[in-house]
Design a protein around this motif. Sequence first.
Motif, PDB file in Angstrom:
ATOM      1  N   ALA A   1      -1.030   0.354  -9.417  1.00 12.92           N
ATOM      2  CA  ALA A   1      -1.757   0.730 -10.630  1.00 12.92           C
ATOM      3  C   ALA A   1      -2.383   2.107 -10.481  1.00 12.92           C
ATOM      4  O   ALA A   1      -2.368   2.923 -11.412  1.00 12.92           O
ATOM      5  N   GLN A   2      -2.932   2.393  -9.301  1.00 10.72           N
ATOM      6  CA  GLN A   2      -3.513   3.717  -9.071  1.00 10.72           C
ATOM      7  C   GLN A   2      -2.437   4.791  -9.105  1.00 10.72           C
ATOM      8  O   GLN A   2      -2.653   5.884  -9.640  1.00 10.72           O
ATOM      9  N   ALA A   3      -1.265   4.483  -8.569  1.00 11.84           N
ATOM     10  CA  ALA A   3      -0.159   5.439  -8.597  1.00 11.84           C
ATOM     11  C   ALA A   3       0.265   5.728 -10.039  1.00 11.84           C
ATOM     12  O   ALA A   3       0.594   6.868 -10.378  1.00 11.84           O
ATOM     13  N   PHE A   4       0.230   4.695 -10.891  1.00  6.96           N
ATOM     14  CA  PHE A   4       0.585   4.908 -12.294  1.00  6.96           C
ATOM     15  C   PHE A   4      -0.466   5.771 -12.992  1.00  6.96           C
ATOM     16  O   PHE A   4      -0.123   6.659 -13.787  1.00  6.96           O
ATOM     17  N   LEU A   5      -1.741   5.536 -12.695  1.00  3.75           N
ATOM     18  CA  LEU A   5      -2.800   6.369 -13.275  1.00  3.75           C
ATOM     19  C   LEU A   5      -2.652   7.821 -12.835  1.00  3.75           C
ATOM     20  O   LEU A   5      -2.852   8.749 -13.627  1.00  3.75           O
ATOM     21  N   ASP A   6      -2.298   8.027 -11.566  1.00  2.00           N
ATOM     22  CA  ASP A   6      -2.094   9.389 -11.068  1.00  2.00           C
ATOM     23  C   ASP A   6      -0.938  10.061 -11.799  1.00  2.00           C
ATOM     24  O   ASP A   6      -1.016  11.245 -12.157  1.00  2.00           O
ATOM     25  N   LEU A   7       0.135   9.307 -12.018  1.00  2.00           N
ATOM     26  CA  LEU A   7       1.292   9.844 -12.741  1.00  2.00           C
ATOM     27  C   LEU A   7       0.909  10.204 -14.172  1.00  2.00           C
ATOM     28  O   LEU A   7       1.297  11.264 -14.682  1.00  2.00           O
ATOM     29  N   MET A   8       0.142   9.334 -14.806  1.00  9.01           N
ATOM     30  CA  MET A   8      -0.289   9.586 -16.177  1.00  9.01           C
ATOM     31  C   MET A   8      -1.177  10.830 -16.247  1.00  9.01           C
ATOM     32  O   MET A   8      -1.042  11.655 -17.157  1.00  9.01           O
ATOM     33  N   SER A   9      -2.066  10.987 -15.276  1.00  7.95           N
ATOM     34  CA  SER A   9      -2.941  12.161 -15.238  1.00  7.95           C
ATOM     35  C   SER A   9      -2.134  13.438 -15.048  1.00  7.95           C
ATOM     36  O   SER A   9      -2.394  14.462 -15.695  1.00  7.95           O
TER      37      SER A   9
ATOM     38  N   GLU B   1       8.227   6.439 -21.579  1.00  7.81           N
ATOM     39  CA  GLU B   1       8.613   7.582 -20.755  1.00  7.81           C
ATOM     40  C   GLU B   1       7.903   7.547 -19.410  1.00  7.81           C
ATOM     41  O   GLU B   1       8.502   7.789 -18.357  1.00  7.81           O
ATOM     42  N   LEU B   2       6.609   7.186 -19.421  1.00  5.32           N
ATOM     43  CA  LEU B   2       5.846   7.100 -18.175  1.00  5.32           C
ATOM     44  C   LEU B   2       6.368   5.968 -17.288  1.00  5.32           C
ATOM     45  O   LEU B   2       6.474   6.126 -16.067  1.00  5.32           O
ATOM     46  N   LEU B   3       6.693   4.845 -17.907  1.00  7.61           N
ATOM     47  CA  LEU B   3       7.241   3.731 -17.123  1.00  7.61           C
ATOM     48  C   LEU B   3       8.582   4.108 -16.503  1.00  7.61           C
ATOM     49  O   LEU B   3       8.881   3.724 -15.364  1.00  7.61           O
ATOM     50  N   GLY B   4       9.399   4.855 -17.242  1.00  7.74           N
ATOM     51  CA  GLY B   4      10.680   5.315 -16.704  1.00  7.74           C
ATOM     52  C   GLY B   4      10.488   6.237 -15.510  1.00  7.74           C
ATOM     53  O   GLY B   4      11.194   6.124 -14.498  1.00  7.74           O
ATOM     54  N   ARG B   5       9.524   7.147 -15.608  1.00  9.80           N
ATOM     55  CA  ARG B   5       9.251   8.059 -14.490  1.00  9.80           C
ATOM     56  C   ARG B   5       8.709   7.298 -13.288  1.00  9.80           C
ATOM     57  O   ARG B   5       9.069   7.584 -12.137  1.00  9.80           O
ATOM     58  N   PHE B   6       7.824   6.332 -13.546  1.00 10.14           N
ATOM     59  CA  PHE B   6       7.268   5.543 -12.451  1.00 10.14           C
ATOM     60  C   PHE B   6       8.369   4.762 -11.748  1.00 10.14           C
ATOM     61  O   PHE B   6       8.408   4.700 -10.506  1.00 10.14           O
TER      62      PHE B   6
ATOM     63  N   ILE C   1       9.118  -1.281  -6.992  1.00 10.20           N
ATOM     64  CA  ILE C   1       7.985  -1.925  -7.661  1.00 10.20           C
ATOM     65  C   ILE C   1       8.477  -2.597  -8.942  1.00 10.20           C
ATOM     66  O   ILE C   1       9.074  -1.958  -9.800  1.00 10.20           O
ATOM     67  N   GLU C   2       8.240  -3.895  -9.058  1.00  9.93           N
ATOM     68  CA  GLU C   2       8.603  -4.618 -10.277  1.00  9.93           C
ATOM     69  C   GLU C   2       7.580  -4.310 -11.368  1.00  9.93           C
ATOM     70  O   GLU C   2       6.371  -4.417 -11.145  1.00  9.93           O
ATOM     71  N   ILE C   3       8.047  -3.933 -12.551  1.00 11.80           N
ATOM     72  CA  ILE C   3       7.156  -3.590 -13.662  1.00 11.80           C
ATOM     73  C   ILE C   3       7.187  -4.706 -14.701  1.00 11.80           C
ATOM     74  O   ILE C   3       8.248  -5.160 -15.110  1.00 11.80           O
TER      75      ILE C   3
ATOM     76  N   ASN D   1       0.824  -1.210   0.000  1.00 12.20           N
ATOM     77  CA  ASN D   1       0.000   0.000   0.000  1.00 12.20           C
ATOM     78  C   ASN D   1       0.853   1.254   0.000  1.00 12.20           C
ATOM     79  O   ASN D   1       0.461   2.288  -0.546  1.00 12.20           O
ATOM     80  N   GLY D   2       2.036   1.154   0.620  1.00  9.56           N
ATOM     81  CA  GLY D   2       2.942   2.295   0.640  1.00  9.56           C
ATOM     82  C   GLY D   2       3.901   2.314  -0.539  1.00  9.56           C
ATOM     83  O   GLY D   2       4.819   3.125  -0.579  1.00  9.56           O
ATOM     84  N   LEU D   3       3.701   1.380  -1.497  1.00  8.53           N
ATOM     85  CA  LEU D   3       4.515   1.277  -2.710  1.00  8.53           C
ATOM     86  C   LEU D   3       5.987   1.038  -2.399  1.00  8.53           C
ATOM     87  O   LEU D   3       6.875   1.491  -3.118  1.00  8.53           O
TER      88      LEU D   3
END
Length: 308
Positions: A290-298, A109-114, A121-123, A86-88
């Motif tokens: 996944a929610q953290a990635f959506l937030d980053l994308m937004s 680019e988004l995956l690199g930033r994440f 976090i394993e991608i 939960n704390g990533l």
Amino acid sequence: MDLRQLEHFVAAAEEQHFTRAARRMNIVQSGLSASIRGLEEGLSTKLFFRNTRQVELTAAGQVLYEKAKVILAAAQDAREAVAAINGLQRGVLAIGTVQSLSAFIDLPELLGRFHAQHPSIEIKLCQSGMGTLMEKLQDGRVDLAFMPLVEPPKGITTELITCEALVIACPPSHPLAERRDVSLHELAREPFVDFQVDWGTRRLIDRTFAEAGVLRQTAFEVSDLQVMLELVSRGLGVALLPEPIAIASAAEASGISIGYAELKEPEICWELVVAFAGNLHIRAPKNPAAQAFLDLMSEARNAAETTV
């Protein structure tokens, strides 16, 4: 038997005194005594020898004490693991995608930033057709999927990324090239180069022609956009594609020259979405990563719109 009973039992075993054990667990002594009595009744055995000054473990109590310490340690480890996810601080983010997203979203680019923000976090990334991605979403093998979508099945939530009209890709010398009023009936006279039947774009096109009562001929079925455009450029058929994808892909490929035409109203709207299996009553992914990635994308999209 539950974890709370085991915690009370271990405290009493280590303190060898119910009053001190109750103070340690921050409950009244009667509550601790009732908890341990319930544990003994559930196990059908005495766990302590009791006297006025202290308590001692029975043989059964000693066996349970050793097992209870292992169980409680495992439970604490599980709590910490969940908190870390939960704390990533750990976890896995699995993303699925169809081909040719680069015209709409810079996924690398988004995956690199994440990864820079959450290095623990394993991608995982997989590329496939819409049907396969939907199956992976539904059985939990993928957390997020980027795909064109006609209608999401029950339990799948989608967020729109972009909406584009499909254009007709054809050779520049084709009679349809540069026209802006091509009807479905006219288009149906042409052989088609199309994707496999489980791809989202193919489903959208098939549905459009079926609803209009128009039959068409699919001469070539491919799973690679560059192959599709090369077949089109050689005059072997026409294709319906979102214009940004067609233009970007043709520009990247050497020796491919593509012309375009537009359909009459109403246009065929191609929607690119990010899809996920959400929690009940909440439009959010189950995986916090996944929610953290959506937030980053937004955030990235908002920043791009502000810059423009």
